[in-house]
Write a protein that holds these residues in place. Sequence first.
Motif, short mmCIF file in Angstrom:
data_model
loop_
_atom_site.label_atom_id
_atom_site.label_comp_id
_atom_site.label_asym_id
_atom_site.label_seq_id
_atom_site.Cartn_x
_atom_site.Cartn_y
_atom_site.Cartn_z
N GLY A 1 1.21 28.66 37.59
CA GLY A 1 2.44 28.31 37.69
C GLY A 1 2.87 28.52 39.18
N ARG A 2 4.37 28.64 39.16
CA ARG A 2 4.94 28.85 40.60
C ARG A 2 5.76 30.01 40.72
N PHE A 3 5.42 31.02 41.35
CA PHE A 3 6.21 32.64 41.56
C PHE A 3 7.33 32.24 42.57
N ASP A 4 8.43 32.43 42.09
CA ASP A 4 9.67 32.54 42.94
C ASP A 4 9.55 33.99 43.89
N ASN A 5 9.03 34.02 45.17
CA ASN A 5 9.09 35.08 45.73
C ASN A 5 10.02 35.83 46.04
N ALA A 6 11.32 35.46 45.89
CA ALA A 6 12.54 36.29 45.85
C ALA A 6 12.82 36.79 44.55
N GLY A 7 12.23 36.13 43.39
CA GLY A 7 12.48 36.54 41.95
C GLY A 7 11.52 37.77 41.92
N MET A 8 10.41 37.83 42.67
CA MET A 8 9.37 38.73 42.36
C MET A 8 9.89 40.07 43.07
N ASN A 9 10.75 39.86 44.07
CA ASN A 9 11.40 40.99 44.59
C ASN A 9 12.37 41.46 44.02
N LEU A 10 13.03 40.77 43.16
CA LEU A 10 14.32 41.07 42.43
C LEU A 10 13.43 42.20 41.11
N PHE A 11 12.48 41.78 40.85
CA PHE A 11 11.68 42.79 39.58
C PHE A 11 11.07 43.97 40.43
N PHE A 12 10.24 43.84 41.34
CA PHE A 12 9.45 44.76 42.05
C PHE A 12 10.18 45.43 43.08
N GLY A 13 11.44 44.98 43.46
CA GLY A 13 11.87 45.46 44.75
C GLY A 13 11.11 44.89 46.03
N ASP A 14 11.57 45.21 47.21
CA ASP A 14 10.98 44.68 48.36
C ASP A 14 9.57 45.02 48.47
N LEU A 15 9.00 45.91 47.87
CA LEU A 15 7.63 46.40 48.00
C LEU A 15 6.83 45.10 47.62
N PHE A 16 7.01 44.47 46.73
CA PHE A 16 6.41 43.12 46.55
C PHE A 16 6.17 42.15 47.68
N GLY A 17 7.21 42.06 48.50
CA GLY A 17 7.09 41.38 49.64
C GLY A 17 6.22 42.13 50.49
N GLU A 18 6.38 43.40 50.83
CA GLU A 18 5.47 44.10 51.45
C GLU A 18 3.96 43.82 51.20
N ILE A 19 3.70 44.01 50.02
CA ILE A 19 2.24 43.68 49.69
C ILE A 19 1.76 42.26 49.77
N LEU A 20 2.54 41.49 49.58
CA LEU A 20 2.30 39.95 49.64
C LEU A 20 2.16 39.58 51.23
N SER A 21 3.16 40.10 51.99
CA SER A 21 2.99 40.21 53.59
C SER A 21 1.78 40.62 54.20
N SER A 22 1.48 41.78 53.58
CA SER A 22 0.23 42.41 53.99
C SER A 22 -1.01 41.50 53.58
N ILE A 23 -1.13 41.14 52.55
CA ILE A 23 -2.25 40.48 52.03
C ILE A 23 -2.20 39.11 52.88
N ASP A 24 -1.13 38.37 53.01
CA ASP A 24 -1.16 37.03 53.73
C ASP A 24 0.41 36.81 54.45
N PRO A 25 0.22 37.47 55.73
CA PRO A 25 1.12 37.43 56.51
C PRO A 25 1.99 35.79 56.57
N THR A 26 1.24 34.74 56.36
CA THR A 26 2.06 33.49 56.21
C THR A 26 2.86 33.42 55.01
N SER A 27 3.01 34.41 54.18
CA SER A 27 3.73 34.05 52.97
C SER A 27 5.14 34.24 53.25
N LYS A 28 5.57 34.73 54.28
CA LYS A 28 6.92 34.95 54.65
C LYS A 28 7.62 33.52 54.83
N GLN A 29 6.67 32.55 55.38
CA GLN A 29 7.16 31.19 55.56
C GLN A 29 7.35 30.33 54.51
N THR A 30 6.98 31.00 53.06
CA THR A 30 7.17 29.78 51.95
C THR A 30 7.89 30.72 51.11
#
Length: 863
Positions: free
Chosen positions: A691-720
């Motif tokens: 399926g498709r995860f809305d990255n902003a939606g994940m941030n809503l649930f986990f806070g900006d920690l999810f964005g930090e982990i995702l960007s740590s794993i894949d820095p290009t994720s901030k572009q999508t």
Amino acid sequence: MSQLWKRIILGFLMLVFLAVAAVLYLANHYLNDTSKLESLASGQLGRTVKIGAIDEIGLGSETTVQLRDISIANPVWASGTQLLSIESVRVHLDLSSLWADGPVVIRDLEIDGLRAELLAPEGREPSWVFDAASSSTAQITERDAGPVRLPVYFEQVHLSDSRVHYRDPVRDFKATLAGQLEGGDGIRLQLDGVAAGRPVDISGHTGRDGKAANLTVTGHVEGWAIDVNATLADPFAFTGLDLALQVTGDIEMAEGQASRALPLSVKLRVTGDGEKLVLKSGTLQSGASQIEAWGALGNLNTLDGMALSLSAFSPDLRELLPLPRSDIPAPLSLTAKLATDGSQLLIKDIAGKARNDRLRGDLLLELKEDFRGSRLTLDASGESIAELLEPWFPQIPADTHYDMDIAARWDAPMLQVEALNIKAGESKLASSAEIGFEGQSPSVRGRLKASGKRAHYLLRSLGLESPLPDDSFMLDGNFYLASSGELQLSDLDVQLGVSEMQGDVYIVPGVPVKLRAKLVAPKLDLRFLRAAPPAAASADKQRNYRDGEALTNKQLADQMIPENPIDFSWIGDYEGEVSLRADQLIYSEDMISQFELVAAIKEGVLATDIFEWAGDFSQGSAELKVRPLSRGAAIDFQLNSQRLPLLWLATGNANPVGKIDYKAELTTQGDTVAALAAASNGHIVLKGSGGRFDNAGMNLFFGDLFGEILSSIDPTSKQTPYTEVECQAGIIAIRDGVVQISPGLVVRTDKMDIGLGGSIDLNTERLDVVFNTRARKGVGISASKAVTPFVKLGGNFSHPRVGVNAKGVVVSGGMAVATGGISIVAEGMWDRWVATAGNPCEALFEQTEGGAEELRNIFRRPG
């Protein structure tokens, strides 16, 4: 003259009848023997009566009787032995007046040495109420058809050495009477004593000036000043009345813990005769507020001929009434007319105005037993419901006009509310009810229908916060509230937007409270419960998750899981069953299922008998049992669902196409959320498609920690804005509050495979989770190099830390921290079991022996 009055007067003139009886005894040679007469009088009054001597008996049209040393005993409970004692009484009675139309005529009454001890204790009949008198007058309810007249007409009265003592729980009066009615200075009364802790001082005078009688009373009673002046041109015919009354004082008004004195003044002037009395003026005044009345009182015996006009005005009702809260002046003006025809009292043309509010109506009182058949009609309207509700409801978000009308009939012992209609803006309420007054408490039975276009707005207007959407609504049903407290709601029909629910609810008070509810929802729209779109976090609020410093003792002590006590004791207060069936449970346009829940409380345990759902997007079942303990409760929960997009739903994704199968078994006990988390045990297994995860939606649930982990794993994720997921799977064990991600979790996206292992300690809230990541073939060399192979999440819930290739976390391509159990991110398992698999989600179950064994033993292998 009223028959009731006549009988009462005849009771007080029992001595006259005794004198007539004495004539009969005289004929039988009992003139000098009063014992027979005492026995007769005692039997009539139900009290011991003593007569010292009969000095004189004169028969004829004017009967004369003189008695000495008379006494009537008090009841046995009274402190004083004598209710009444008289040294000497001589009566000149116009005997024919006893049967003639008009007052009883006493030509002359001479009393010497009167003593009366009148007692009115709490919980008992007053001492002057005789058994014989009460039984003979209790059933007299008819009114006289003639004009108002005095019950007794005295041509002359002589009083000497006469005293009366009155006592009740709050009053203690002593009165002296002396003088003669005609000639001399008249009869004077002096009353002294205490009432409610305040002194009482009353002086009175009555006398004759030719044929006319006059009366004056002045003094103070319980803080009230009283002044009465009255003349009666012809007392026998009751004509030429001119009465003036004035009473002034203060009323104590309670206002919370304090009180204040409200000044009050009453003034009346009444003239006329027994056929027609006239209220020349009547005023009740407090400060600038007053009520005025004037007009004909009519015949007060027949209650015929009344025609009064009433007018009331107050510049601010807050000065008169203890309104709950109000910062706005509340002026009021009111007019009405009172009229009677002997059988009905009509308060008509009621017209009131308070600021922008209007009131009109009529009240018809049937002047018969229980006022049966009386009716009330009222209509109220205004331009501002906020002004009307402001004293009672602190928050009125917006204002609107309102209309209300009511029609009611009193049919003893039942009040029939034939119609109650209220309209406030776009909201309406229509109701009818029967209110019974037969039991110790009122009972209410009726029907109610409420509707409107904005449900959330209406609740917020009443000071109630609710997650309900601001959609149109309708509530229709029958209700019954018994005098015992039993509540029945039947034939319920509730609509909110496209949601609709019908059913019945029964609640019976007691220990425990009996509860039964059966509800069916053709449609139940829960789209309003979905997470709202996330707001972009401002840069200054983003936290630094890469702080390399170790947590301080204070940071380690910070707790995020609340420790507030949870009250489970209410479960023991109830017993019964609640069922809800939804034919269409709507979470989004393409997520519709059927749902059924049956929950029961029996022997102090809350448990679900049925908890199931089914539909194209998901189906499954769950079980819940809550057993209260001396502290907290023991909770058992099981879940078995297929195709449930739980993570998508929680993170507010607009199109949750990804679907996951869940199996869970959890047990815990405690009295706080923290205690329940720390004592939890069980397992969670999940496996699902993409399926498709809305990255902003994940941030809503986990806070900006999810964005930090995702960007740590894949820095290009901030572009999508989205992450495309092909599958996910996991096996998690929980032991004494420690979540062991073991064998672990695996997620495959379109770019990479991610494995998770480690632990989360719910006791200390410590985090020890490792992410092992590998780029997938075909994503390109640059994207592959951008992927970070190892990321660790440490710290605690309050202060999480994200580390990338930190020392001690990653040693080599296949080595990671130990996780307290077999982990796919440890000891080369990632390379051997997952990274080389065509489908790593399937491989987690197929190749992980520990995971497969747990599945077989606990959950059975998921399909």
